[in-house]
Design a protein around this motif. Structure first.
Motif, PDB file in Angstrom:
ATOM      1  N   ALA A   1     -20.399  57.348  60.874  1.00 38.83           N
ATOM      2  CA  ALA A   1     -20.651  56.721  58.961  1.00 38.83           C
ATOM      3  C   ALA A   1     -19.944  57.556  58.294  1.00 38.83           C
ATOM      4  O   ALA A   1     -19.663  56.487  57.673  1.00 38.83           O
ATOM      5  CB  ALA A   1     -22.292  57.646  59.250  1.00 38.83           C
ATOM      6  N   LEU A   2     -19.290  58.535  58.024  1.00 38.25           N
ATOM      7  CA  LEU A   2     -18.722  59.159  57.492  1.00 38.25           C
ATOM      8  C   LEU A   2     -17.746  58.900  57.409  1.00 38.25           C
ATOM      9  O   LEU A   2     -16.562  58.178  56.922  1.00 38.25           O
ATOM     10  CB  LEU A   2     -17.887  60.487  57.642  1.00 38.25           C
TER      11      LEU A   2
ATOM     12  N   VAL B   1     -26.844  47.779  59.758  1.00 35.47           N
ATOM     13  CA  VAL B   1     -25.386  47.669  60.051  1.00 35.47           C
ATOM     14  C   VAL B   1     -25.227  48.576  61.230  1.00 35.47           C
ATOM     15  O   VAL B   1     -24.906  50.225  61.230  1.00 35.47           O
ATOM     16  CB  VAL B   1     -24.078  48.192  58.938  1.00 35.47           C
ATOM     17  N   LEU B   2     -24.960  48.113  62.357  1.00 36.53           N
ATOM     18  CA  LEU B   2     -25.207  49.103  63.920  1.00 36.53           C
ATOM     19  C   LEU B   2     -23.655  48.843  64.049  1.00 36.53           C
ATOM     20  O   LEU B   2     -22.988  47.855  64.454  1.00 36.53           O
ATOM     21  CB  LEU B   2     -26.045  47.782  64.801  1.00 36.53           C
ATOM     22  N   LEU B   3     -23.601  50.043  64.826  1.00 41.12           N
ATOM     23  CA  LEU B   3     -22.583  49.578  66.694  1.00 41.12           C
ATOM     24  C   LEU B   3     -23.076  49.127  67.254  1.00 41.12           C
ATOM     25  O   LEU B   3     -24.594  49.647  67.395  1.00 41.12           O
ATOM     26  CB  LEU B   3     -21.668  51.027  66.619  1.00 41.12           C
ATOM     27  N   ASN B   4     -21.659  49.022  68.341  1.00 41.98           N
ATOM     28  CA  ASN B   4     -22.771  47.864  69.740  1.00 41.98           C
ATOM     29  C   ASN B   4     -23.200  48.909  70.590  1.00 41.98           C
ATOM     30  O   ASN B   4     -22.449  49.122  71.521  1.00 41.98           O
ATOM     31  CB  ASN B   4     -21.704  46.804  70.445  1.00 41.98           C
TER      32      ASN B   4
ATOM     33  N   ARG C   1     -25.694  39.637  64.529  1.00 36.12           N
ATOM     34  CA  ARG C   1     -25.188  38.948  63.181  1.00 36.12           C
ATOM     35  C   ARG C   1     -24.555  40.474  62.413  1.00 36.12           C
ATOM     36  O   ARG C   1     -23.668  41.089  61.544  1.00 36.12           O
ATOM     37  CB  ARG C   1     -25.510  38.489  61.987  1.00 36.12           C
ATOM     38  N   TRP C   2     -25.392  41.796  62.956  1.00 34.96           N
ATOM     39  CA  TRP C   2     -25.362  42.863  62.128  1.00 34.96           C
ATOM     40  C   TRP C   2     -25.227  44.138  62.843  1.00 34.96           C
ATOM     41  O   TRP C   2     -24.885  44.999  62.570  1.00 34.96           O
ATOM     42  CB  TRP C   2     -27.306  43.749  61.641  1.00 34.96           C
ATOM     43  N   ILE C   3     -23.957  43.450  63.705  1.00 32.40           N
ATOM     44  CA  ILE C   3     -23.509  44.344  65.142  1.00 32.40           C
ATOM     45  C   ILE C   3     -22.164  44.518  65.205  1.00 32.40           C
ATOM     46  O   ILE C   3     -21.681  43.370  64.462  1.00 32.40           O
ATOM     47  CB  ILE C   3     -24.529  44.799  66.264  1.00 32.40           C
ATOM     48  N   HIS C   4     -21.512  45.414  65.090  1.00 34.74           N
ATOM     49  CA  HIS C   4     -19.906  45.677  64.709  1.00 34.74           C
ATOM     50  C   HIS C   4     -19.120  46.451  66.036  1.00 34.74           C
ATOM     51  O   HIS C   4     -19.998  47.199  66.450  1.00 34.74           O
ATOM     52  CB  HIS C   4     -19.455  46.113  63.046  1.00 34.74           C
ATOM     53  N   ALA C   5     -18.360  46.450  65.700  1.00 31.36           N
ATOM     54  CA  ALA C   5     -17.204  46.707  66.718  1.00 31.36           C
ATOM     55  C   ALA C   5     -16.978  48.780  67.188  1.00 31.36           C
ATOM     56  O   ALA C   5     -16.818  49.126  67.403  1.00 31.36           O
ATOM     57  CB  ALA C   5     -15.995  46.027  67.146  1.00 31.36           C
ATOM     58  N   ASP C   6     -16.527  48.532  65.151  1.00 33.21           N
ATOM     59  CA  ASP C   6     -16.617  50.036  65.275  1.00 33.21           C
ATOM     60  C   ASP C   6     -16.308  49.891  63.859  1.00 33.21           C
ATOM     61  O   ASP C   6     -16.924  49.805  63.215  1.00 33.21           O
ATOM     62  CB  ASP C   6     -14.861  50.058  65.603  1.00 33.21           C
ATOM     63  N   PRO C   7     -16.154  51.384  62.278  1.00 34.33           N
ATOM     64  CA  PRO C   7     -16.639  51.984  61.870  1.00 34.33           C
ATOM     65  C   PRO C   7     -15.710  51.230  60.929  1.00 34.33           C
ATOM     66  O   PRO C   7     -15.919  50.451  59.524  1.00 34.33           O
ATOM     67  CB  PRO C   7     -16.689  53.226  61.947  1.00 34.33           C
TER      68      PRO C   7
ATOM     69  N   ALA D   1     -16.019  46.950  56.459  1.00 32.79           N
ATOM     70  CA  ALA D   1     -15.732  45.388  55.955  1.00 32.79           C
ATOM     71  C   ALA D   1     -16.514  44.332  55.910  1.00 32.79           C
ATOM     72  O   ALA D   1     -16.468  43.892  54.593  1.00 32.79           O
ATOM     73  CB  ALA D   1     -14.277  44.765  57.204  1.00 32.79           C
ATOM     74  N   SER D   2     -17.278  44.831  56.745  1.00 32.96           N
ATOM     75  CA  SER D   2     -18.603  43.976  56.200  1.00 32.96           C
ATOM     76  C   SER D   2     -19.123  44.168  55.131  1.00 32.96           C
ATOM     77  O   SER D   2     -20.088  43.318  54.568  1.00 32.96           O
ATOM     78  CB  SER D   2     -19.917  43.486  57.986  1.00 32.96           C
ATOM     79  N   ILE D   3     -19.606  44.980  55.136  1.00 37.27           N
ATOM     80  CA  ILE D   3     -20.231  46.074  53.988  1.00 37.27           C
ATOM     81  C   ILE D   3     -19.692  45.981  52.515  1.00 37.27           C
ATOM     82  O   ILE D   3     -20.088  45.028  51.556  1.00 37.27           O
ATOM     83  CB  ILE D   3     -20.772  47.219  54.101  1.00 37.27           C
ATOM     84  N   ALA D   4     -18.348  45.361  52.526  1.00 37.16           N
ATOM     85  CA  ALA D   4     -17.486  45.097  50.793  1.00 37.16           C
ATOM     86  C   ALA D   4     -17.384  43.679  51.029  1.00 37.16           C
ATOM     87  O   ALA D   4     -17.775  43.672  50.162  1.00 37.16           O
ATOM     88  CB  ALA D   4     -16.318  46.182  51.967  1.00 37.16           C
ATOM     89  N   ALA D   5     -17.479  43.329  52.267  1.00 37.31           N
ATOM     90  CA  ALA D   5     -17.506  41.880  51.321  1.00 37.31           C
ATOM     91  C   ALA D   5     -19.504  40.985  51.319  1.00 37.31           C
ATOM     92  O   ALA D   5     -19.754  40.549  50.934  1.00 37.31           O
ATOM     93  CB  ALA D   5     -17.529  40.888  53.576  1.00 37.31           C
TER      94      ALA D   5
END
Length: 752
Positions: A574-575, A673-676, A687-693, A698-702
């Motif tokens: 998360a950091l 916002v989740l890791l897989n 759509r809420w699951i992401h590969a890495d921090p 990038a998703s949050i910023a966009a």
């Protein structure tokens, strides 16, 4: 309250605490259908004059309830609620909380203890404002999950005309104040306004309604000064005391209402009904700028004022600018529209529907079937009170079953719940206890392996269905003693799957194993080798109605995590995401609501856990990008209030059985916002699951920069309501408990 309850479909009995001196308030209520007014003084139930002390009132209410038991008892006043909390009405109280300490400094141990007892005895706590609800949940954890909003209700007297549209033209500006005269209400200062406005070229007169002049020990001369100003102040017209309808008529004849108060009152957690009445009448109000008022009237409302100069500036502006006056009227009308009697009745209908579910024909049919086929060696136990098999002080008291077909025809489905820790089952248990077609008893084990065998056997002899919360020694014990025709349901969590107990469970005696996610249902089948059709999925519940609260300003830049221990929660990841975000926008902040790892002895005793957290906290202290960007909030049950500030909820774990935090965030209008982690895609939309921090960042910023946050958070809220909302999960549990044979096809359909 009486009018709103009656309009919501209740038969209401109003018990008066004082003798009737005039029928002005009571007579209109007596005329309502389904409303009964009881006057203990007139009925000879009390022998003294005047209002009843709390102790006497509690005794009278208990006596009235004995004559005809009520499903719910609405009570206002902390002293009375405190007396009732130890009596026979406990468990059915809907307590309206207003007279509570409104700052941390005023909240001593005695106040917290009293409010905790009231909360434990109340089925519902009615709070006037979101601010009051959040404060109570933080100060008194027992109020969390029970507190619902019941804002002030504005009802205009019949035949009262509202103020005509349009600004005053060519005449004196008429100001209005109704209520008590007290120092912190700035009522003495108000009497100077006509004179000071005249010096600015604004002709004005002040109409004041009321006859209660406060005697202030801190200012002995106040009452004399106030009365003199009312009687002889320039431009002041004192109307004296009047009934509410006449006071509102006088207000409607004016142009501007005054609710300007001392700054000490800006922190009040209550909302002035007078302000809302003015808005309903089309009379704009001068009031203090507070977060609550900004939320209701808009930050750019033109009549906010804190000082006398502010008040004069605002009144001068609207006295000379019709457009500003019209804007203020529109804002006040729009704000007051949320507080109508119809809106109050609609809120109550929602609370009533959840508290008193409708009986289900399937459940009643299941009860009949169990009665037909069951072998019952101890039928006499059917009359034993629920307390005989329950030793769980943490379990909520059940309200009296509403009268109706399910409660009055035949018997109800008998459901036993057994376990050592019911915190994950609490709201389901409340729901099951509320159903008129079910009778629920609890066998609370003192520890994983510690219980009263006699009580547990009584539950076996009595129940149609037994639910074991946790697949531990409790499940093994009941599986060994299950009666023919009795159903045994076991809810399995991640904790037990990797323990030894499932190996010793007689799976042939178990009708259904409940897992909280499809992934863990698959793992359970794989690890245990149990028959596939016995392992089904009913997800964790999310109290979506409690969590759905208005967001606070700035939430779209606030990330949240709930719980960071043990290390597999991966705060370090998360950091990583936070650092990526703060490189471009330092407004992004991570809020963490958690116990700290050293508060868990079983975690802190492990060297690898200590090393992980020492590294993480050292990084937070030393990273320039993280400086000022990580906030630790105390662990507690006030999650719903805390989530108001959160725009994104993170899940960075290595593995989870369900991970409730993202679902709670979604219900609260935050974007997950989740890791897989394994199985994440069986619970949450991809759509809420992401590969890495970095992908998370990038998703949050966009989402923020492209203006999609509002759209995405509403989509997430709708998804969680449909899949994991409390009503939906309760429906699935009801269907499961009502099954008599639990056919394989039905189980598989539910799993799918």
């Amino acid at each position: 309250m009486v009018q709103a309850l009656a309009r919501a479909g209740c038969a209401v009995t109003l018990v008066l605490k004082a003798p009737v001196r005039t029928g002005r308030l009571v007579d209109p209520l007596r005329a309502l259908p389904e409303v009964t007014v009881r006057s203990p003084h007139a009925e000879g139930m009390v022998s003294f004059e005047g209002g009843m002390p709390a102790k006497a009132a509690a005794a009278i209410l208990a006596r009235v309830d004995e004559e005809h038991p009520f499903d719910l008892i609405v009570v206002r006043g902390r002293r009375l609620a405190g007396k009732l909390s130890a009596g026979p009405l406990a468990g059915r109280m809907w307590t309206y909380l207003t007279d509570v300490p409104q700052s941390a400094g005023e909240f001593d141990g005695a106040s917290k203890g009293e409010l905790r007892r009231i909360a434990d005895a109340s089925r519902v706590l009615l709070c006037q404002t979101e601010e009051l609800r959040g404060f109570l949940e933080s100060a008194v954890p027992a109020t969390a999950g029970k507190s619902v909003l019941f804002p002030p209700v504005v009802v205009l007297p019949e035949g009262l005309a509202t103020r005509p549209d349009g600004a005053p033209d060519g005449r004196a500006l008429k100001l209005a104040y109704t209520g008590k005269f007290a120092p912190r209400w700035n009522t003495y200062e108000m009497t100077s306004l006509p004179r000071l406005l005249a010096m600015r070229g604004v002709d004005a007169e002040l109409h004041m309604v009321g006859d209660k002049i406060h005697d202030d020990p801190k200012d002995p001369g106040f009452a004399t000064r106030m009365r003199t100003a009312l009687e002889s102040g320039q431009g002041v017209i004192w109307h004296g005391g009047h009934p509410r309808a006449e006071a509102m008529r006088l207000t409607a004849a004016c142009d501007v209402g005054l609710s300007w108060r001392h700054p000490e009152m800006d922190a009040s957690l209550e909302l002035s009904t007078k302000v809302l009445e003015c808005g309903t009448l089309g009379v704009p109000v001068v009031m203090n700028r507070t977060p609550m008022h900004e939320r209701l009237f808009g930050a750019d409302y033109p009549l906010f004022a804190s000082t006398e100069t502010d008040v004069l500036d605002a009144l001068t502006l609207i006295g000379k600018n019709p457009d500003v006056f019209t804007l203020a009227v529109q804002r006040c009308r729009a704000a007051a529209a949320e507080f109508t009697l119809d809106a109050a009745a609609a809120r109550l209908r929602g609370h009533l529907a959840r508290t008193f579910p409708e009986p289900s024909p399937r459940v009643l049919a299941a009860a009949v079937e169990h009665e037909r086929v069951g072998v019952r060696p101890a039928d006499a136990l059917s009359d034993v009170s629920a307390s005989a098999v329950s030793s769980a002080p943490a379990v909520s008291s059940a309200p009296a079953a509403p009268a109706g077909p399910a409660a009055g025809e035949g018997r109800r489905l008998r459901v036993g719940v057994a376990g050592h820790d019911l915190k994950f089952f609490s709201r389901l248990l409340d729901y099951l206890q509320s159903r008129p077609d079910m009778e629920v008893r609890v066998d609370h084990w003192a520890a994983l392996k510690v219980h009263d065998e006699e009580r547990s056997q009584e539950l076996v002899d009595w129940a149609d269905v037994i639910v074991c919360e946790w697949c531990g020694p409790n499940a093994i014990w009941f599986a060994q003693r299950k009666r023919p025709g009795q159903r045994l349901v076991v809810r399995l969590h991640r904790f037990e799957l990797y323990a030894r107990w499932p190996q010793h469970l007689d799976i042939d005696a178990v009708d259904e194993i409940i897992c909280v996610s499809p992934h863990y249902a698959d793992l359970t089948r794989e690890i245990t080798g149990w028959p596939a059709d016995k392992v089904t999925t009913i997800p964790n519940w999310v109290d979506d109605q409690q969590l759905d609260r208005a967001k606070l300003p700035g939430a779209q830049h606030h990330l949240g995590m709930i719980g960071i221990a043990p290390s597999r929660k991966r705060l370090d990841l998360a950091l990583d995401a936070l650092e990526e975000l703060r490189r471009d926008d330092p407004r992004f902040t991570l809020f963490i609501k958690t116990k700290l790892p050293w508060e868990y002895w079983w975690i802190w005793q492990k060297e690898e856990e200590r090393e992980h957290y020492e590294k993480v906290f050292r990084r937070i202290r030393r990273s320039p990008l993280l400086a000022g960007g990580v906030v630790f909030d105390s662990y507690g049950r006030d999650v719903a209030s805390w989530l108001r500030r959160i725009g994104f909820v993170l899940s960075t774990s290595d593995d989870e059985s369900f991970h409730l935090a993202p679902a709670e965030g979604m219900a609260a209008g935050a974007v997950p916002v989740l890791l897989n982690w394994p199985g994440a895609d069986t619970i949450y939309d991809r759509r809420w699951i992401h590969a890495d921090p970095p992908a998370m960042a990038a998703s949050i910023a966009a989402t923020v920069s492209l203006g999609r946050w509002e759209q995405d958070r509403l989509l997430a809220r709708d998804q969680v309501r449909a899949a994991y909302g409390l009503d939906e999960v309760c429906r699935q549990w009801t269907d499961m408990l009502a099954a008599t044979g639990a056919p394989k096809a039905a189980r598989q359909a539910r799993t799918a």
